[in-house]
Design an enzyme around this catalytic site. Structure first.
Site, PDB file in Angstrom:
ATOM      1  N   HIS A   1       0.840  -1.207   0.000  1.00  0.00           N
ATOM      2  CA  HIS A   1       0.000   0.000   0.000  1.00  0.00           C
ATOM      3  C   HIS A   1       0.873   1.255   0.000  1.00  0.00           C
ATOM      4  O   HIS A   1       0.691   2.162  -0.823  1.00  0.00           O
ATOM      5  CB  HIS A   1      -0.905  -0.023   1.244  1.00  0.00           C
ATOM      6  CG  HIS A   1      -1.839   1.135   1.344  1.00  0.00           C
ATOM      7  ND1 HIS A   1      -3.202   1.021   1.184  1.00  0.00           N
ATOM      8  CD2 HIS A   1      -1.617   2.459   1.600  1.00  0.00           C
ATOM      9  CE1 HIS A   1      -3.773   2.206   1.329  1.00  0.00           C
ATOM     10  NE2 HIS A   1      -2.820   3.097   1.591  1.00  0.00           N
ATOM     11  N   GLU A   2       1.822   1.302   0.927  1.00  0.00           N
ATOM     12  CA  GLU A   2       2.668   2.487   1.043  1.00  0.00           C
ATOM     13  C   GLU A   2       3.614   2.611  -0.151  1.00  0.00           C
ATOM     14  O   GLU A   2       3.984   3.720  -0.552  1.00  0.00           O
ATOM     15  CB  GLU A   2       3.459   2.450   2.350  1.00  0.00           C
ATOM     16  CG  GLU A   2       2.614   2.326   3.618  1.00  0.00           C
ATOM     17  CD  GLU A   2       1.536   3.382   3.753  1.00  0.00           C
ATOM     18  OE1 GLU A   2       1.680   4.467   3.148  1.00  0.00           O
ATOM     19  OE2 GLU A   2       0.530   3.130   4.445  1.00  0.00           O
TER      20      GLU A   2
ATOM     21  N   HIS B   1       1.999   4.536  -2.871  1.00  0.00           N
ATOM     22  CA  HIS B   1       2.137   5.978  -2.634  1.00  0.00           C
ATOM     23  C   HIS B   1       3.517   6.465  -3.073  1.00  0.00           C
ATOM     24  O   HIS B   1       3.645   7.527  -3.693  1.00  0.00           O
ATOM     25  CB  HIS B   1       1.945   6.289  -1.146  1.00  0.00           C
ATOM     26  CG  HIS B   1       0.550   6.116  -0.656  1.00  0.00           C
ATOM     27  ND1 HIS B   1      -0.552   6.446  -1.417  1.00  0.00           N
ATOM     28  CD2 HIS B   1       0.068   5.676   0.543  1.00  0.00           C
ATOM     29  CE1 HIS B   1      -1.658   6.206  -0.717  1.00  0.00           C
ATOM     30  NE2 HIS B   1      -1.301   5.739   0.469  1.00  0.00           N
TER      31      HIS B   1
END
Length: 239
Positions: A141-142, A145
């Site tokens: 997820h990160e 980003h």
């Protein structure tokens, strides 16, 4: 009872306990010692100061254990996880390589499993993890980003931009897989994935200083949802 009487009473009681202990045979002393250690382990017989010290020591030991486990899992996932390795390769191609040092395991006060800082640091919250699989999803997820920041003119204080990267991260990382949602207590069938992605994106936007309300966050997510949800770069399709 005066202070002198109290001291005399305590001394007499201590002598009584010593006499009882000395009267025990070897096996009885072993059993008594085990019982005493067990009682102290659960806090029986400790002063308030000792209880606070014990609690602080236990919390510290748990922190060390959880942080060490997080670092072990992180290092393994960087080497063996297909999605983490895939994202790592594309981040390197984008000029934003990740490593163990750029993904520290930290203690988080907020109810989150990870976070991304504008300097490229990926924070992993060791005290909020359910297991290795949860950490894998958090890392992925990160890393989405990180990929978005490296490849697009991303302004984190622009809600449309923030909403877009949150939609992509929730959708592409596996954050909205059926198993993840069941663990959270969210079960649905009709457009389940899209519903989850929107909900997770809105929750993330609420922490943005530019977000005025939940309605504001929902409006931003709905505005960019279609274009950002269908943008699966660097994947060919949703993982």
């Amino acid at each position: 009872m005066s202070t002198g009487d109290k001291e005399e009473h305590t001394s007499a009681r201590s002598q009584k306990y010593r006499d009882q202990y000395l009267a025990m045979d070897v096996e009885e002393r072993k059993a008594f010692g085990m019982w005493t250690r067990t009682m102290r382990a659960i806090g029986v017989g400790l002063s308030e100061e000792e209880k606070k010290e014990r609690q602080a020591r236990n919390e510290y030991e748990k922190d060390v254990k959880d942080c060490t486990q997080c670092e072990k899992w992180r290092n393994e996932l960087l080497q063996t996880s297909p999605i983490v390795r895939f994202m790592s390769q594309h981040l390197s191609k984008s000029g934003a390589p990740v490593s163990q040092s750029s993904m520290p395991c930290i203690k988080c006060e907020e109810m989150r499993s990870g976070g991304f800082a504008e300097d490229g640091t990926i924070q992993l919250c060791y005290n909020r993890l359910f297991g290795k699989g949860h950490l894998e999803t958090t890392m992925a997820h990160e890393m989405v980003h990180a990929y978005d920041q490296a490849n697009f003119a991303l302004d984190w204080y622009n809600l449309d931009h923030h909403a877009c990267t949150e939609i992509r991260a929730a959708s592409l990382s596996g954050d909205c897989r059926w198993s993840q949602e069941v663990m959270r207590g969210n079960v649905g069938f009709l457009k389940h994935h899209q519903t989850c992605v929107k909900r997770r994106a809105v929750l993330s936007l609420l922490s943005n200083p530019s977000c005025k309300s939940k309605k504001h966050a929902e409006a931003a997510v709905n505005k960019v949802f279609q274009s950002c949800f269908t943008d699966t770069r660097p994947f060919d399709e949703i993982y």
